[in-house]
Every structure is written in structure tokens, then in C-alpha cells.
Design a protein around this motif. Structure first.
Motif, short mmCIF file in Angstrom:
data_model
loop_
_atom_site.label_atom_id
_atom_site.label_comp_id
_atom_site.label_asym_id
_atom_site.label_seq_id
_atom_site.Cartn_x
_atom_site.Cartn_y
_atom_site.Cartn_z
N SER A 52 0.82 -1.21 0.00
CA SER A 52 0.00 0.00 0.00
C SER A 52 0.85 1.27 0.00
O SER A 52 0.34 2.36 -0.21
CB SER A 52 -0.94 0.02 1.22
OG SER A 52 -1.78 -1.10 1.19
N PRO A 102 1.12 3.15 -4.65
CA PRO A 102 0.86 4.58 -4.88
C PRO A 102 2.12 5.34 -5.32
O PRO A 102 2.04 6.22 -6.17
CB PRO A 102 0.39 5.08 -3.51
CG PRO A 102 -0.09 3.89 -2.80
CD PRO A 102 0.74 2.75 -3.29
N LYS A 121 0.05 8.34 -7.54
CA LYS A 121 -1.35 8.61 -7.28
C LYS A 121 -1.60 8.13 -5.86
O LYS A 121 -1.01 7.14 -5.44
CB LYS A 121 -2.18 7.77 -8.28
CG LYS A 121 -3.62 8.13 -8.38
CD LYS A 121 -4.19 7.54 -9.68
CE LYS A 121 -5.65 7.26 -9.54
NZ LYS A 121 -5.93 5.99 -8.88
N ARG A 122 -2.45 8.83 -5.11
CA ARG A 122 -2.66 8.43 -3.72
C ARG A 122 -3.36 7.07 -3.63
O ARG A 122 -4.06 6.66 -4.55
CB ARG A 122 -3.51 9.48 -2.99
CG ARG A 122 -2.75 10.77 -2.80
CD ARG A 122 -3.63 11.82 -2.21
NE ARG A 122 -3.90 11.53 -0.79
CZ ARG A 122 -4.45 12.41 0.03
NH1 ARG A 122 -4.80 13.60 -0.41
NH2 ARG A 122 -4.66 12.09 1.29
N LEU A 123 -3.12 6.39 -2.49
CA LEU A 123 -3.76 5.09 -2.27
C LEU A 123 -5.27 5.25 -2.35
O LEU A 123 -5.84 6.13 -1.70
CB LEU A 123 -3.37 4.56 -0.89
CG LEU A 123 -3.98 3.21 -0.49
CD1 LEU A 123 -3.40 2.10 -1.37
CD2 LEU A 123 -3.74 2.91 0.98
N PHE A 124 -5.90 4.40 -3.16
CA PHE A 124 -7.36 4.47 -3.28
C PHE A 124 -8.00 3.84 -2.04
O PHE A 124 -7.62 2.75 -1.61
CB PHE A 124 -7.80 3.72 -4.54
CG PHE A 124 -9.25 3.92 -4.87
CD1 PHE A 124 -9.65 5.01 -5.63
CD2 PHE A 124 -10.22 3.04 -4.42
CE1 PHE A 124 -10.98 5.22 -5.94
CE2 PHE A 124 -11.55 3.24 -4.72
CZ PHE A 124 -11.93 4.33 -5.49
N TYR A 184 -8.25 4.74 1.35
CA TYR A 184 -7.46 4.54 2.58
C TYR A 184 -8.32 4.04 3.73
O TYR A 184 -7.97 3.06 4.39
CB TYR A 184 -6.77 5.87 2.95
CG TYR A 184 -6.10 5.87 4.30
CD1 TYR A 184 -4.78 5.49 4.44
CD2 TYR A 184 -6.81 6.26 5.45
CE1 TYR A 184 -4.15 5.49 5.68
CE2 TYR A 184 -6.20 6.26 6.70
CZ TYR A 184 -4.87 5.87 6.82
OH TYR A 184 -4.28 5.87 8.04
N ASN A 193 -8.89 -2.19 -4.20
CA ASN A 193 -8.33 -0.87 -3.93
C ASN A 193 -6.95 -0.70 -4.55
O ASN A 193 -6.62 0.38 -5.06
CB ASN A 193 -8.27 -0.61 -2.42
CG ASN A 193 -9.61 -0.14 -1.87
OD1 ASN A 193 -10.33 0.62 -2.53
ND2 ASN A 193 -9.97 -0.61 -0.71
N TRP A 194 -6.14 -1.76 -4.51
CA TRP A 194 -4.82 -1.64 -5.13
C TRP A 194 -4.94 -1.44 -6.64
O TRP A 194 -4.23 -0.63 -7.23
CB TRP A 194 -3.96 -2.88 -4.85
CG TRP A 194 -3.50 -2.97 -3.43
CD1 TRP A 194 -3.06 -1.94 -2.65
CD2 TRP A 194 -3.42 -4.16 -2.62
NE1 TRP A 194 -2.71 -2.41 -1.40
CE2 TRP A 194 -2.91 -3.76 -1.36
CE3 TRP A 194 -3.70 -5.51 -2.82
CZ2 TRP A 194 -2.70 -4.67 -0.31
CZ3 TRP A 194 -3.48 -6.41 -1.80
CH2 TRP A 194 -3.00 -5.99 -0.56
N THR A 252 -5.94 1.97 -7.34
CA THR A 252 -4.83 2.90 -7.17
C THR A 252 -4.00 2.97 -8.45
O THR A 252 -3.55 4.04 -8.87
CB THR A 252 -3.94 2.45 -5.99
OG1 THR A 252 -4.75 2.30 -4.84
CG2 THR A 252 -2.85 3.47 -5.71
N GLY A 261 -3.13 5.85 -13.13
CA GLY A 261 -1.93 6.44 -12.54
C GLY A 261 -0.95 6.75 -13.66
O GLY A 261 -1.28 6.64 -14.85
N HIS A 313 -9.11 9.40 -5.33
CA HIS A 313 -8.59 8.39 -4.42
C HIS A 313 -9.64 7.84 -3.47
O HIS A 313 -9.30 7.24 -2.45
CB HIS A 313 -7.38 8.92 -3.64
CG HIS A 313 -7.69 10.13 -2.82
ND1 HIS A 313 -8.15 10.04 -1.54
CD2 HIS A 313 -7.63 11.45 -3.12
CE1 HIS A 313 -8.36 11.25 -1.07
NE2 HIS A 313 -8.05 12.13 -2.01
#
Lengths: 534, 376
Positions: free
Chosen positions: A271, A275, A280-283, A285, A337-338, A341, A345, B79
Motif C-alpha cells: 500500500s 501509490p 497517485k494516492r492510495l485508493f 485509505y 483498492n490496489w 490505485t 496512474g 482516491h
């Protein structure tokens, strides 16, 4: 970047490491102890790997070629014990030591002297365990799950050394986890609320609680064994009114959370890395944190799915089947989520990213076979076959171990101030990736075709798959020597690394210079929105 | 775009190829109603995983191929999405509930052990199986041991391995076709696990516990499996072989075995010659003793002591007999009094006392075994 450096620079004159061997023996520094943990786990990885190669050499062809069946059992048993307790767990504790103080903006761990003790127990514990292999009656030969009464009434004398070694490993883990909890809860920089903590810190906080909850259970279990063996009790001896199945319930009440202890920090690591290289920020969180917490909770109520064939009432089987299937939901959330992310990106594929992508794909394959194993009627066919061996190696090798390698490459510049050779790192990745799949993918097939695990010789229909698997194991094993070379080459000849060695990396540790100063943050840093994780 | 289509078609091709080889690489469909249902569950959950995997990895690889910096792709900044998080929590949960329904049904059917036509007790030993046929009152009618029959020469690569290498036994279990057979599974020492893949039945043999299984097999033939719980040194060498017979043929065989058991009972009072005892003893030794003490009596010290020239072999006969009868508690030496009858015990002790250079110079008869116990 230069601002960040000057912010901590004026504290750098405080004392550095001691000289010589005493630096390592008496150190209370989180980085030194982290380094000790990591090198120790690498040594254990090599020893455990050699044992695995003995196993794979014997299984290269049908028939007995190199070792006796009893020695074969000692190899599988000690391979499992060394990899779980000696390689994977200490490597994660080493990463926690290095990273958590830097990531929460602290100067060191909360309990530095205990930190020293919890590491220095380990070499003695493993020296004792491994020494039994050289004793006349041989070392532990009852599988890493050491089911009674094979491990009590029928065990070799060395079992007592094994019990003591497990006690010592447990004490080390408990101290390590207390230290991590104390650090995370008390030493965060102002402004870093719980829901702004980096994912690695979150996953380790939850992991530490799991360790605290289950290591005493393991200690109780081996103590009961000790009493059965030496003091005439009958906890697990049916002839004395005891119950061998009780052993398995206690073991897996420890054992199932234990497997999540070996994977939750891995979730944290990828995680961070995905990102960084997707820029790109972690989707999601928040949902990532909740998913880890749900997995941790569920890990306490699924233990008997390891024992579907032991003979349980129908209601028990159904309960454990349903709860086990439920684990797929939070685990799925993490994978989704990964992937989200990565989606849209701006990706590059340096070595840590390659290991992380391989982690997501191959861990998910291990998760799928886990879901299949949850279906109780089908589990009767899979249970204790190579299908299970394939399953847990997929989650532990390209799962946990790949995440550790990804972490080593990712934070290597921060630790050493040097960059490893990207070309060699990628070479190491591709050898490992190909090797691991050649080793473990065919084991799905030999398992479905009916090959039981932990056998030194097998029927002829399993010959092809075993040969392929053995070839893969040697490729994978020897490519770890390349890993060692890449690290040493990087430490000696690497180019100097910038403070923020990866342009997409976020988090407080990247505001420190590379290599990071001996005492990470002597003044609490300001937690800016840019470096926080939510 | 074109490249992506190429990738996808390659992946699909691989899946199809995998499906073509499915017979060799997959779980056996088996021969019972239950095993077919289990196979169905296995394939259903497998394809569920394949579809989810194809979707997730598809999106991921699409992203890896097209969202790279080297193509000049700029990162987006989104995000989070509560809608998405809810969707991928709720949809998998629904899928799992749908999957749980047939799994539950099959499991309930597997637990329906009542209404059996006959019962066989399966007892695990290090490292062999004992099969006891029980009558309607659960009394034993006759029993026998089932031990690996693959020659050592094949295992040690001195001769060519046979077709059923490691999956063949001296005496196999026989059951009738089309009748509901109930198995009671237990163990005498450590935990074993009794498995016949083609029937889709597997259960641990746990000392002090009696587990239940059942099957109805419509097709005659030989079915092979193995012990699947680590049980010590020879865990890999205790196969399960079941012959499913025509009902009439089974009944004939069963009646013969009941008579043979009675004849055996009479032999207990007979007096044997040394040659007869040596011949029987060698057979018993090979089946029951040789896996630890080896064919040449040398053993594997210290765990498995040598029998050559020791005091036990030439000292008082009754002590030798007592050791074999009671075993050594807390060691791998089992209490063979529970496994062997008087003829077998007498002959194996006689054989050990007069083999590999041992010269006790006495003779052991079945009545000595019986006297040994009645004397106490």
C-alpha cells in the motif's frame, strides 16, 4: 527537500553508533536492531531454503534417492519452522523497527532496551532448534504443525529442545509487539491522528495485537506438550482421558491469526509502493484500514477450517465454512483498492513496483485457492494434499516474501543512502518470479490428482509435476544468491540517493536525508497534508 | 488497443488449453453420487474464481499497459469512492451466499451416515490399516491388516517400478457395489487419515475417537488412495486399496472369510514344527516388524533397536514374548498383542530368535502365548 534536511540537521551532532562488535551486541538503536533482524532473517531464509532444496531434490524423481524418510520429515518440519518463525516474522519485525519510528516522526522505538533483548533471544532459539538436527536421534520430524501424539508420545527426544526454542521465539515476538504498540500509540508526531497513519504503521499495529493475543496460546500449547512428555499428564493422550483433537483446536487458534501476522504487514508495504510508482494516492485509505481490522477479527473465528477432516459436528463445519468464506470480502476489498490505485496512474516499473504487482497477482491466486479450500465438501478432497501446499506457498512466498523483498528495494536508499542497481534488481525479480511459479503452480495439479503432502516418495502419475516443481525450486533458490549480491553491490558501489529517493514516495521517512540520521526525528516533525496518508 | 486484444485472446487460449487437459490435471470426478457433487462444487467455485480473476487482472493489466509514464500518461487525482467500496463489498457477499447454498446441501448429504447395509471399522496403525468387518451388533466377524506390498527394491531404485507403485497392498479392503457401507474410523497410535479420492471420502483416524463415513459405489473395480495425515517415518507408505465387488461375489467371499476365521481359531491349540513357525514368522515379520527393524534385523538405532545377537533374542523366551505382546509404552514399539493372534505371535518370536545368527534353540507354540496371558 533541503528544507527538510536542515530542519533535522542541527540535531545530527548527537552521538552516533558505538564502534566494533559492541555496537551490535548492546545497541538500543531502532535502525541497528532493524538491520540485525533483517540480516538474521536473510540467513534463516537461506538455511530454510537449503532444507527445502533437500526436500525438492528427494522429490525430483519417484523412489528414495538421497535421504531416509525420517530425515525427510525432519527437513519439511524444520523448513516450515525456520521459514515461519525465523525468516518471515523477524523480517517484518526488522522492517517495523526501521520504518515505524521514521514513519510516525519519532526518534526511536518506545522501549529500546527491550528491543535489544527481543532480537538477541532469536539467534539462541534458532541455534538450539537447528542443533537438534545434528543429534543422534534427529531433530523435530512431526511437521511444523506438530500434531500430538506424534509430537509427544511418539516424538524424538529433541522435542524438548524444540519446545524451549518455541518458548523463546514467543517471548521475542511478544516483546517485539509490545514495543511496536507502545511506539505507535505514544510516539506519533503531533497532528498524526490514527486515521492519518501510514498503512504500514496501521497494519503493524493490528498485527502486534494479533501477536499479543495468540503467542501466549502457543506458549500454553507447548507447555502442555512438555507436561505430557515429562510429567505424566494426558492433555493430548487419549489413553489417559486426553484428546488429540484438543491439540489441533489450540494450535490453530494460534495458527490462523499467525498466518495473518505474516500477511498484514505485507498489505501495508504494497500500500506504500503501489501509490509511489503509480504517482497517485492510495485508493480508499479508510476502507483499507477497516478491511485489515475485519480480517484480523475474522482470523479468530475461522481456525477449525484447518481441521475439516478431523470429525466435527455438522453445525461446526457449517459455521467455520461460512466464516472462512467471509474472509474473501475484506481481502477482495484490498485487491480492488490496489487495482484502483493503479488505474489512471502514471506508472513506472522499478524493482519494488514489480515485486508489488507480482504480490497482488500471485497473492490473489493464493486467495482464490483459499476460497476453494473454504468449501468444506471440496476441502475433503484438497485437505493435506499438494493443493494445500500450493495454496499456502502462494500466499507466503510471492505473498509475504515478495512484499519483504519489495520493501527492501523500496527503502534501501533510505537505509543506506545508496541506490541499488536497477538492472540487477529487475534481473533478481524476473528469476524469482519465474522460479516461484514453476515451483508452486504445478503443485496445484499434483494435489488435485491426489498427491498427499509430507511424503518422501510418490506414485508414478505425480512424477512429471514433481520434476518441474523441483527445477523451479532450484531456480528460485539460487536466484536469492543474486539478491544478496544486488544488496552488497548496492551498499558498496551504489550511487548516492536523494532524500526522496522515489519521486512519487510520500511519508515522513522521505523528509529525512538518505541515509537517515542515527536518531530519526529528535524534534517532532510537522505532519503536512502532503506526507500524511489520508 | 490492438495489442490488448492480442493479450486477451492469448489468455483465453491458455484457459481453453487448460480445459482440454482437464482430465489429467484436475480432481477426479469419481464414481459415487457424492463424488460427482463434490466435483461439481469444485468446478463451480473454480470458474467463479476464474471469472473474478479475469475481471480484476484484466483491469489491472489494461492499466499496466496503457497508464504508464513512458507513454506520457498523466496521473489522475481521485482516491476514494464510497459507491465503489460498497459495490465491491456487497456483490462478493451475495456471490458467496449463492455459493454457500449448494455447498451446505452436499455437506448435509455427506453427514447422513444412517441406514447402512454394513459396517467396516478402519483402524490406523504406524504404518498400516486394519479392516474389521462388523455384524449388526457391531461384533467383529473377521479382520485383517493391509500393508504396502511394493517391494523395497522398487522403492530403492534397484528394479523397475510397477504400475501401482506405492498404491498396492497385500490384503485390500473389499466392499459390495450398490450397498451403503458405513466406515468407522479410528487409530491405535498417532493420527492418520483415510482417503479414497474416487469416493470423495476422507476422514482422520484419531486415537480415542470414532469417526464416521459412508459411501455407495455403483461401479465395481479397484480404487486407490493414501494416508493423508503425517504419521511418522512411513507416512508415504501406507496406501488404501478398496475393491468394489459384485454383490453376489462379495457375499461368497464374505462367507468364506467367516469360515476361515473359525479355522484359524482352531489352529491356536495346534503344535507346529520349527519349519512351519519359521515360514509363518517370516511373513509376519515382513509385514509388521521389518519397516522399523529392517529385513536383516539391524534396525535403525537408536529409535529402532537392532535384533541381532541381543540379550532379548537369546534370553528368557517369555520376556521376549511379553515385549512383543505389550510393546514399549511411549515409544514406536507397539503392543502387538492387540494386532496379532497367538499363532502369529508365537511364530514371529520363534523367527526372531532363530534368524540373522540368533540361536536361542527353543520353540514357541501358540499355547505359550495363551498361557502367558492366562498365567497372569
Amino acid at each position: 527537500m533541503s528544507e527538510a534536511i536542515s530542519a533535522v540537521d542541527h540535531d545530527d551532532h548527537s552521538h552516533g553508533p558505538a564502534k566494533g562488535l559492541t555496537r551490535w551486541l548492546f545497541t538500543t538503536n531502532h535502525k541497528d536492531i532493524g538491520t540485525l533482524y533483517l540480516w538474521f532473517s536473510f540467513l534463516m531464509l537461506l538455511i530454510g531454503g537449503v532444507l527445502a532444496l533437500v526436500v525438492r531434490a528427494e522429490l525430483f524423481q519417484p523412489g528414495l534417492q538421497f535421504v531416509s524418510p525420517d530425515f525427510f520429515n525432519q527437513m519439511t518440519t524444520n523448513h516450515g519452522l525456520i521459514m515461519v518463525f525465523g525468516a518471515i516474522m523477524p523480517a517484518f519485525v526488522g522492517l517495523a523497527n526501521w520504518l515505524i519510528p521514521m514513519q510516525v516522526g519519532a526518534p526511536d522505538m518506545a522501549l529500546p532496551r527491550m528491543n535489544n533483548l527481543s532480537f538477541w533471544i532469536l539467534p539462541f532459539a534458532f541455534a538450539m532448534l537447528i542443533s537438534t538436527l545434528f543429534s543422534e536421534a534427529g531433530g523435530p520430524n512431526f511437521g511444523w504443525t506438530f500434531y500430538a501424539p506424534l509430537s509427544t508420545t511418539y516424538a524424538p527426544d529433541s522435542v524438548t529442545f524444540f519446545i524451549l526454542a518455541v518458548h523463546m521465539m514467543g517471548a521475542s515476538s511478544i516483546m517485539g509487539s509490545i514495543n511496536i504498540i507502545a511506539t505507535i500509540l505514544n510516539m506519533r508526531a503531533p497532528g498524526m491522528t490514527l486515521m492519518k497513519m501510514p498503512m504500514f504503521v496501521w497494519t503493524w499495529l493490528i498485527t502486534a495485537y494479533l501477536l499479543l493475543a495468540v503467542m501466549p496460546v502457543l506458549a500454553g500449547l507447548v507447555t502442555m506438550m512438555l507436561f505430557d512428555i515429562h510429567f505424566g499428564t494426558s492433555f493430548f493422550n487419549a489413553a489417559g482421558g486426553g484428546d488429540p483433537v484438543l491439540f489441533q483446536h489450540i494450535f490453530w487458534f494460534f495458527g490462523h491469526p499467525e498466518v495473518y501476522i505474516m500477511i498484514l504487514p505485507a498489505f501495508g508495504i504494497v500500500s506504500h509502493i503501489i501509490p509511489a510508482f503509480a504517482r497517485k494516492r492510495l485508493f480508499g485509505y479508510d476502507s483499507m484500514v477497516y478491511a485489515v481490522a475485519s480480517i484480523a477479527f475474522l482470523s479468530f473465528i475461522v481456525w477449525a477450517h484447518h481441521m475439516f477432516t478431523v470429525g466435527m459436528p455438522l453445525a461446526g463445519q457449517l459455521f467455520f465454512m461460512y466464516t472462512t468464506m467471509l474472509i474473501a470480502v475484506p481481502t477482495g476489498v484490498k485487491v480492488f483498492n490496489w487495482v484502483s490505485t493503479m488505474w489512471r496512474g502514471s506508472m513506472t516499473f522499478e524493482t519494488p513496483m514489480l515485486f508489488s504487482i507480482a504480490f497482488v497477482v500471485l497473492f490473489t491466486i493464493g486467495g482464490f485457492s483459499g476460497l476453494m479450500l473454504a468449501i468444506t465438501p471440496a476441502d475433503y478432497q484438497y485437505h493435506d494434499t499438494y493443493f494445500v501446499v500450493a495454496h499456502f506457498h502462494y500466499v507466503l512466498v510471492p505473498g509475504a516474501l515478495f512484499s519483504i523483498m519489495a520493501a527492501v528495494y523500496f527503502w534501501f536508499p533510505k537505509w543506506t543512502g545508496k541506490m541499488y542497481s536497477e538492472r540487477l534488481g529487475k534481473l533478481h525479480f524476473w528469476f524469482s518470479f519465474v522460479g516461484v511459479n514453476i515451483t508452486f503452480f504445478p503443485q496445484h495439479f499434483s494435489g488435485l490428482a491426489g498427491m498427499p503432502r509430507r511424503i518422501p516418495d510418490y506414485a508414478l502419475q505425480f512424477a512429471d509435476f514433481n520434476m518441474v516443481s523441483s527445477i523451479g525450486a532450484f531456480i528460485f533458490g539460487f536466484s536469492q544468491i543474486l539478491f544478496l549480491f544486488v544488496l552488497i553491490h548496492g551498499i558498496r558501489n551504489g550511487k548516492p540517493a536523494a532524500a526522496r529517493a522515489w519521486e512519487g514516495a510520500r511519508g515522513l521517512e522521505w523528509t529525512l536525508p538518505s541515509p537517515a540520521p542515527y536518531h530519526s526525528f529528535t524534534h517532532p516533525p510537522k505532519v503536512t497534508d502532503d506526507e500524511a496518508h489520508a | 488497443m490492438k495489442q490488448s486484444i492480442k493479450y486477451i485472446s492469448v489468455i483465453l487460449g491458455l484457459i481453453m488449453a487448460g480445459y482440454g487437459f482437464a482430465d489429467e490435471l484436475n480432481m477426479p470426478v469419481g464414481v459415487t453420487e457424492i463424488s460427482r457433487q463434490v466435483y461439481g462444487l469444485h468446478m463451480t467455485i473454480f470458474w467463479v474464481c476464474v471469472v473474478i480473476g479475469a475481471m480484476v487482472f484484466g483491469v489491472m493489466f489494461w492499466s499496466i499497459i496503457s497508464h504508464r509514464r513512458s507513454l506520457g500518461y498523466k496521473a489522475a487525482s481521485f482516491h476514494e469512492s464510497t459507491t465503489l467500496e460498497l459495490a465491491w463489498t456487497i456483490i462478493p457477499t451475495i456471490l458467496l451466499v449463492i455459493m454457500a447454498v449448494p455447498a451446505t446441501q452436499v455437506l448435509i448429504a455427506m453427514y447422513d451416515t444412517g441406514g447402512e447395509d454394513m459396517t467396516v471399522e478402519v483402524r490406523g496403525y504406524q504404518w498400516k490399516w486394519q479392516y474389521k468387518y462388523l455384524d449388526d451388533d457391531y461384533n467383529q466377524t473377521f479382520s485383517f491388516f493391509s500393508t504396502l506390498s511394493t517391494p523395497k527394491d522398487q522403492i530403492e531404485n534397484r528394479s523397475v517400478k510397477g504400475e501401482h507403485y506405492l498404491l498396492e497392498v497385500d490384503n485390500h479392503l473389499r466392499i459390495p457395489a450398490n450397498r451403503k457401507v458405513r466406515f468407522l474410523i479410528t487409530s491405535e497410535d498417532v493420527i492418520h487419515s483415510w482417503w479414497v479420492p474416487d469416493f470423495a471420502i476422507k476422514r482422520d483416524a484419531v486415537p480415542g475417537m470414532l469417526n464416521e463415513l459412508w459411501t455407495i459405489v455403483p461401479e465395481t473395480g479397484f480404487y486407490r488412495g493414501q494416508c493423508t495425515e503425517l504419521c511418522g517415518k512411513d507416512h508415504g507408505f501406507m496406501p488404501v486399496v478398496v475393491e468394489v465387488m459384485e454383490e453376489a461375489a462379495f457375499d461368497t467371499w464374505y462367507a468364506q472369510e467367516v469360515v476361515a476365521a473359525a479355522v484359524r481359531e482352531e489352529a491356536m491349540s495346534k503344535t507346529f514344527t520349527s519349519e512351519e513357525l519359521m515360514a509363518e514368522g517370516k511373513q509376519v515379520y515382513t509385514t509388521f516388524c521389518a519397516s522399523c527393524h529392517l529385513e536383516n534385523g539391524q534396525g535403525i538405532p537408536p529409535a529402532f533397536p537392532s535384533l541381532v545377537g541381543t540379550e532379548m533374542m537369546t534370553g528368557p523366551r517369555d520376556e521376549h514374548l511379553r515385549l512383543v505382546f505389550d510393546g514399549v509404552p511411549g515409544s514406536a514399539m507397539q503392543a502387538f498383542g492387540k494386532q496379532l493372534d497367538a499363532v502369529q505371535l508365537a511364530s514371529v518370536v520363534h523367527y526372531e530368535r532363530h534368524s540373522w545368527g540368533n540361536k536361542a534353540g527353543d520353540i514357541t507354540q501358540p499355547r505359550d502365548v495363551i498361557n502367558l496371558n492366562s498365567g497372569q
